[in-house]
Design a protein around this motif. Structure first.
Motif, mmCIF file in Angstrom:
data_model
loop_
_atom_site.group_PDB
_atom_site.id
_atom_site.type_symbol
_atom_site.label_atom_id
_atom_site.label_comp_id
_atom_site.label_asym_id
_atom_site.label_seq_id
_atom_site.Cartn_x
_atom_site.Cartn_y
_atom_site.Cartn_z
ATOM 1 N N ALA A 249 -33.037 -14.433 -38.444
ATOM 2 C CA ALA A 249 -32.075 -15.242 -37.497
ATOM 3 C C ALA A 249 -30.082 -14.880 -37.692
ATOM 4 C CB ALA A 249 -32.387 -16.766 -37.325
ATOM 5 N N GLY A 250 -30.052 -14.749 -38.943
ATOM 6 C CA GLY A 250 -29.017 -13.754 -38.817
ATOM 7 C C GLY A 250 -28.156 -14.882 -38.247
ATOM 8 N N VAL A 251 -27.606 -16.103 -38.782
ATOM 9 C CA VAL A 251 -27.100 -17.294 -38.347
ATOM 10 C C VAL A 251 -25.354 -17.297 -38.917
ATOM 11 C CG1 VAL A 251 -26.387 -20.354 -37.611
ATOM 12 C CG2 VAL A 251 -28.618 -19.040 -37.941
ATOM 13 N N ALA A 252 -25.139 -17.126 -40.086
ATOM 14 C CA ALA A 252 -24.245 -16.704 -40.496
ATOM 15 C C ALA A 252 -23.433 -15.594 -40.441
ATOM 16 C CB ALA A 252 -24.300 -17.161 -42.136
ATOM 17 N N ALA A 294 -27.319 -23.918 -31.093
ATOM 18 C CA ALA A 294 -28.871 -24.266 -30.595
ATOM 19 C C ALA A 294 -29.567 -24.089 -31.820
ATOM 20 C CB ALA A 294 -29.309 -24.196 -29.969
ATOM 21 N N LEU A 295 -29.293 -21.999 -32.178
ATOM 22 C CA LEU A 295 -30.182 -21.882 -32.784
ATOM 23 C C LEU A 295 -29.562 -22.199 -34.220
ATOM 24 C CD1 LEU A 295 -31.914 -19.197 -33.659
ATOM 25 C CD2 LEU A 295 -29.861 -18.260 -34.471
ATOM 26 N N GLU A 296 -28.656 -22.430 -35.506
ATOM 27 C CA GLU A 296 -28.497 -22.619 -36.241
ATOM 28 C C GLU A 296 -29.449 -24.200 -36.215
ATOM 29 O OE1 GLU A 296 -24.004 -23.811 -37.057
ATOM 30 O OE2 GLU A 296 -24.585 -23.375 -39.351
ATOM 31 N N PHE A 297 -29.260 -25.315 -35.495
ATOM 32 C CA PHE A 297 -29.515 -26.472 -35.730
ATOM 33 C C PHE A 297 -30.984 -26.244 -36.045
ATOM 34 C CE2 PHE A 297 -26.538 -29.706 -36.870
ATOM 35 C CZ PHE A 297 -25.345 -29.243 -37.136
#
Lengths: 398, 385
Positions: A249-252, A294-297
């Motif tokens: 996902a690579g959120v950070a 939205a992806l992070e949560f």
């Protein structure tokens, strides 16, 4: 339910931040997410982390994991993204290691895990073949028993960074007569220095050498290098792919990417004003940030589920699809932001090794290569079409 | 209404298409891109021999009497073959300034040389901090006797490494970004005080940063009216915009055709991937984007001769739609080719790169959407009055 960090978690974040600021190799600042690093550059932070005992946080503690909670791991990736850290590569730490500690023999655990942890041995992935991409179960590379060895023949492709690899994990067909294609595959660890292995570069559209073709001709591998049972490799392969997806996902890193994009937009000028103040551009960045939230949560919910003992399931496909769409959108907007200076192709770093170019702003030369390179993300790790098939089948039950 | 080409236009298309097929195959192009100079002057000369560089100019000016439609035909074929040679910089831009703004003497000296490929022009308009605003100029030209002295820095001048002449936009009066006070000059690239930093571009062409350090030019270097050049610049840029739209339509058509063909050949799960409905519909969407791009190219090309607002709106509308279509078609072409689409070895990636770069040439989607909106608002205001 709450979103607050506890005092312990805040103390942990401060500890991590201090450690990174003190220990992250100074010469690598500003190199994160860029192409064509040397083996030493890829491994520099890994080796520092290994000394600290932090190179494999997600492993079980008995094998050297840190025992961090999912919140601590979240903090860890956020803090590393702050400095754009070049993290330990996934092929060893996040892909083959979970297979080895879950399905491997005690000898394999003792032989391989410490050197993955230390960064001493570099791993590559021998999964895809020219005829087996999205349809991975179509692998044709054969492993034929000969006494205590397998003789392996075939061709693998998209072997990422195999030019640096010491070891590879390969899917090989051990029972060509199996009733179902998935049933005749084994998961075999191969020393990349074994005679009969040839690694040939594939240059991608951004001009970088990241992937390779790997040819195996009569490669002799001891049977003891097989992980788990013969012909059960597909089970391990799927287990590994689910692990690969959850990290994808690579959120950070995307959060950091948005910060960088905002900094670029603040520096670019449109009609005498910063591009960041241009309503249409600013709203596109906001939209991206909202999508990322939205992806992070969604990822936090998945991590919380994992903490309660649910393994990464088909939900990880959401993270892969949305995460890669966001990464790609980020590179699109970055390329848009740099305007005319997206066009010059200034391959590699300046000869003096600095970050300074004599054409355009220093952030510009990487925008187009990154945009081109990131098209791979919706293709690799199971294409986004395949991820949607997985959700269709496993979640919707259609 | 008539969307047919004349017999002469059909011949231009056929001869160019044959030349590209015979002498511009993918491997040859790869070799040219990697070569020191990055282009083939002999190919450029051959295009001139075919009369292509004369096509859009009036017979009075020594041309073949064609116009924007001829440019469109040439550029669509250029797009299909990913032709590198500088038709837009030299013929459409260089030739366009002379055609619309040049004196008889300037045409005699320069337009003839453009048509015969004895001179190659590049258009130095962009600046490091001007983005796509053609009036946002820091380059200055100060009156000096009967001539001018130029100072400044032009950014990403496409084809400048291949050119011997430059068209340069500069401020001769007014404040930065004022519509008035802009003039256009022809500058010899070898003139004292001109220096360049050449480099390749992402899509395989060559460009340069061009620096002007007290470059003296004579009165005859000025094209069009002093201080009143913006109208001329916008006109030529609208023509160039229509030309790169035509090129983009050509690029998209090939990228789409390659993708459909690949989906027929490539088998996974025991069947050609083109049999999967999700990919079929995606390729249908690509097809529709391509068709609409051709339509918008026709529209913009045919409106280049109309009044100023109509022309500007048409060019901007086309560039917006084609920028969006190009991104979709390019990205999906790569996606459907899978890992193979990511490789330098396959042609499709090079079509994708060209589409990507076309978006930022002469203003990207955002720029033209804003311009269209401003023009529409202006019209609405006039109507209300």
């Amino acid at each position: 339910m709450n979103l607050d960090f506890s005092p312990e978690e805040i103390a942990f974040r401060d500890e991590v931040r201090t450690f990174i600021d003190k220990s992250y190799p100074k010469e690598l600042f500003g190199f994160g997410g860029r192409e064509d690093l040397s083996r030493e550059q890829y491994l520099a932070w890994h080796k520092v982390l290994a000394k600290k005992g932090w190179s494999t946080p997600s492993w079980p503690t008995e094998h050297g994991g840190t025992g961090w909670t999912s919140t601590q791991r979240y903090i860890w990736s956020e803090e590393n993204a702050r400095v754009d850290a070049i993290m330990p590569l996934p092929f060893g730490v996040a892909m083959v290691a979970p297979v080895i500690y879950t399905f491997g023999s005690d000898e394999q655990k003792a032989r391989f895990l410490p050197k993955i942890q230390s960064g001493e041995e570099w791993w590559c992935q021998g999964y895809s073949e020219p005829g087996a991409g999205s349809d991975l179960a179509a692998v044709k590379t054969t492993a034929v028993r000969d006494g205590d060895d397998y003789i392996i023949n075939g061709q693998k492709t998209w072997t990422t960074l195999a030019q640096h690899a010491d070891w590879g994990f390969f899917l090989c067909r051990t029972d060509p007569k199996a009733e179902k294609r998935q049933q005749g595959i084994s998961f075999i660890l191969i020393d990349m220095k074994t005679p009969g292995i040839e690694v040939r570069p594939i240059i991608t559209i951004d001009g970088s050498h990241e992937v390779n073709e790997t040819w195996l001709t009569d490669v002799r591998v001891p049977v003891e290098n097989r992980v788990g049972e013969e012909n059960m490799g597909w089970t391990y392969a799927k287990f590994l792919l689910a692990h690969e997806r959850s990290g994808i996902a690579g959120v950070a890193r995307s959060k950091r990417g948005i910060e960088k994009l905002r900094a670029i937009a603040a520096n670019e000028v449109i009609d005498g004003k910063p591009l960041s103040e241009d309503a249409s551009f600013a709203s596109k960045v906001s939209q991206l940030e909202i999508d990322l939230t939205a992806l992070e949560f969604t990822e936090l919910r998945t991590l919380a589920g994992e903490a309660q003992g649910k393994g990464p399931g088909p939900e990880s496909s959401i993270l892969k699809v949305k995460g890669t769409e966001i990464q790609q959108r980020l590179t699109e907007l970055t390329l848009e932001a740099v305007g005319h200076y997206g066009a010059p192709y200034l391959r590699g770093r300046p000869a003096d090794g600095s970050n300074t170019y004599d054409v355009g702003p220093d952030y510009a030369p990487h925008a187009a290569p990154m945009y081109l390179n990131m098209r791979k993300t919706s293709i690799y790790g199971g294409s986004n079409e395949i991820q949607r098939n997985i959700i269709t089948k496993m979640i919707l039950g259609l | 209404m008539d969307f047919n080409f004349t017999e002469e236009q059909g011949m231009i298309r056929d001869s160019l298409s044959r030349l590209i097929r015979e002498k511009y195959d993918f491997e040859t192009r790869v070799g040219v891109v990697k070569s020191d100079s990055g282009w083939r002057p002999e190919m450029w000369a051959q295009l001139a021999e075919l009369g292509l560089l004369m096509a859009p100019f009036s017979e009075e000016d020594g041309g073949l009497g064609g116009g924007p439609v001829d440019v469109m035909i040439v550029m669509q074929e250029f797009g299909k073959g990913l032709v590198l040679e500088p038709f837009v910089p030299s013929v459409v831009c260089g030739g366009g300034f002379l055609k619309h703004g040049g004196t008889a003497a300037q045409k005699e000296e320069h337009l003839t040389a453009i048509m015969s490929a004895d001179s190659t022009f590049a258009f130095a308009y962009a600046e490091p901090r001007g983005r796509y605003n053609l009036a946002d100029l820091e380059t200055t030209a100060k009156k000096d006797g009967s001539g001018y002295v130029l100072n400044g820095h032009k950014a990403v001048v496409i084809a400048a490494p291949w050119a011997n002449k430059l068209i340069v936009t500069a401020r001769t009066g007014g404040g930065r970004r004022d519509a008035d006070g802009i003039s256009v000059f022809i500058v010899d690239k070898a003139a004292k005080g001109v220096s360049t930093r050449d480099y390749p571009t992402v899509d395989g062409r060559r460009a340069a940063e061009v620096y002007f350090d007290n470059v003296s030019v004579g009165a005859d270097a000025l094209i069009g009216e002093a201080d009143n050049g913006l109208g001329l610049i916008e006109r030529v840029v609208d023509e160039a915009t229509a030309a790169v739209c035509a090129e983009a339509a050509g690029v998209m058509g090939v990228a789409h055709a390659m993708t459909v063909e690949y989906s027929r050949q490539r088998k996974q799960f025991g069947t050609p991937i083109g049999k999967f409905q999700v990919l079929q519909h995606r390729m249908v969407d690509m097809f529709m984007e391509h068709e609409q791009s051709i339509s918008m190219t026709y529209m913009a090309t045919l409106k280049l001769g109309e009044d100023e607002v109509t022309r500007k709106k048409a060019a901007s509308a086309a560039k917006v739609r084609i920028g969006q279509a190009g991104r979709f078609v390019g990205q999906q072409a790569i996606q459907i080719h899978g890992g193979m689409g990511m490789t330098e070895e396959l042609a499709v990636g090079h079509y994708f790169k060209r589409l990507t770069m076309i978006d930022s040439e002469f203003g990207n989607v955002d720029h033209h959407l804003r311009r269209y909106t401003t023009l529409s608002a202006g019209e609405a205001k006039l109507a209300a009055e």
